[in-house]
Design an enzyme around this catalytic site. Sequence first.
Site, PDB file in Angstrom:
ATOM      1  N   SER A  57       0.921  -1.296  -0.116  1.00 22.26           N
ATOM      2  CA  SER A  57      -0.015   0.266  -0.241  1.00 22.26           C
ATOM      3  C   SER A  57       0.806   1.286  -0.010  1.00 22.26           C
ATOM      4  O   SER A  57       1.516   1.076  -1.044  1.00 22.26           O
ATOM      5  CB  SER A  57      -0.869   0.035   1.284  1.00 22.26           C
ATOM      6  N   ASP A 169      -5.315  -4.246  -2.120  1.00 21.08           N
ATOM      7  CA  ASP A 169      -4.683  -3.600  -0.976  1.00 21.08           C
ATOM      8  C   ASP A 169      -4.381  -4.580  -0.726  1.00 21.08           C
ATOM      9  O   ASP A 169      -4.943  -5.365  -0.318  1.00 21.08           O
ATOM     10  CB  ASP A 169      -5.171  -2.883   0.204  1.00 21.08           C
TER      11      ASP A 169
END
Length: 299
Positions: A57, A169
């Site tokens: 991320s 993610d």
Amino acid sequence: MTLAAAPAIAQAPGSEASGYDLALVLSGGGARGFAHVGVLSVIEELGLPVDLVVGVSMGSIVGAGYAAGLSADRMAELARAMRLSSIFRPRPGRVNLVDPAGVRAVIAGIFGTLRFADLDRELVVVSSSMTSGQHYVIRDGPLVDAIVASCSIPLLFPPVSRDGHDLLDGGLIDGLPIAAARELGARRIVAVDVSTHARHVLRLPVVRHAARGMINILDRRRPRAEVDAMRIFSRVLHYGTQHPSRPPVELLIRPTFGRRRSTLHYHRWSDMVVRGRAAAEAQRPALAALAAAGFTDPT
């Protein structure tokens, strides 16, 4: 649908494991990820011999910058230029509420057409596969594509398709991918955790019990071929209630933020950088020892 309790690591084609002496693992955390820049400023000063960077991320953005040879000062300038309105472009009425073009444009503005093969250091970007329920390790191809896959927040951004996997993610499974670094052969690890630990709320006994009841209801639905919102929601709940076991690391750096500095406070980038540097300074003797060992230990 059956969810794996302890997902293994799915790797991109051509990503066979090899040995590394010192890996730097950077967590997700939204705007708090700017603290990674402060940590890197101390790592630069000490000349830590990092030969593998693993990012998830926001950690994948900062990690890619470090692997590309950008200085901490330069990355601080880029942090200042990031705006919440540029990254999160609402599109009401859609299942995925945010236009992914925004975050892609921001990342492309930093890295352009760079590919993994162009980097000064080995980089690994970790995403989460909704297809396999495992980590998905990306080590080749365009940087922008890999980072977008690692930053696609569930239910806000649509999944990114790659080699038959629907990717979201990386923090969905584990926001601090130490296990991925060990799996890739890292002998020593410095990990930086700037995550919000918001998932800890889901681990409270009462909340966890309710969440698992919801998962059971969702899992009884008729299976669908595509990755839909309910399947993603079920995965979010599932992984949010888990207690991921992580291998030990040589050094864990965990900046403190307080309640008023959230993942969305991009305008407080400078404060996040300062807090990251303060956390690294507190660990300077340990970092210096790792740097010295890297130059004297032939293994």
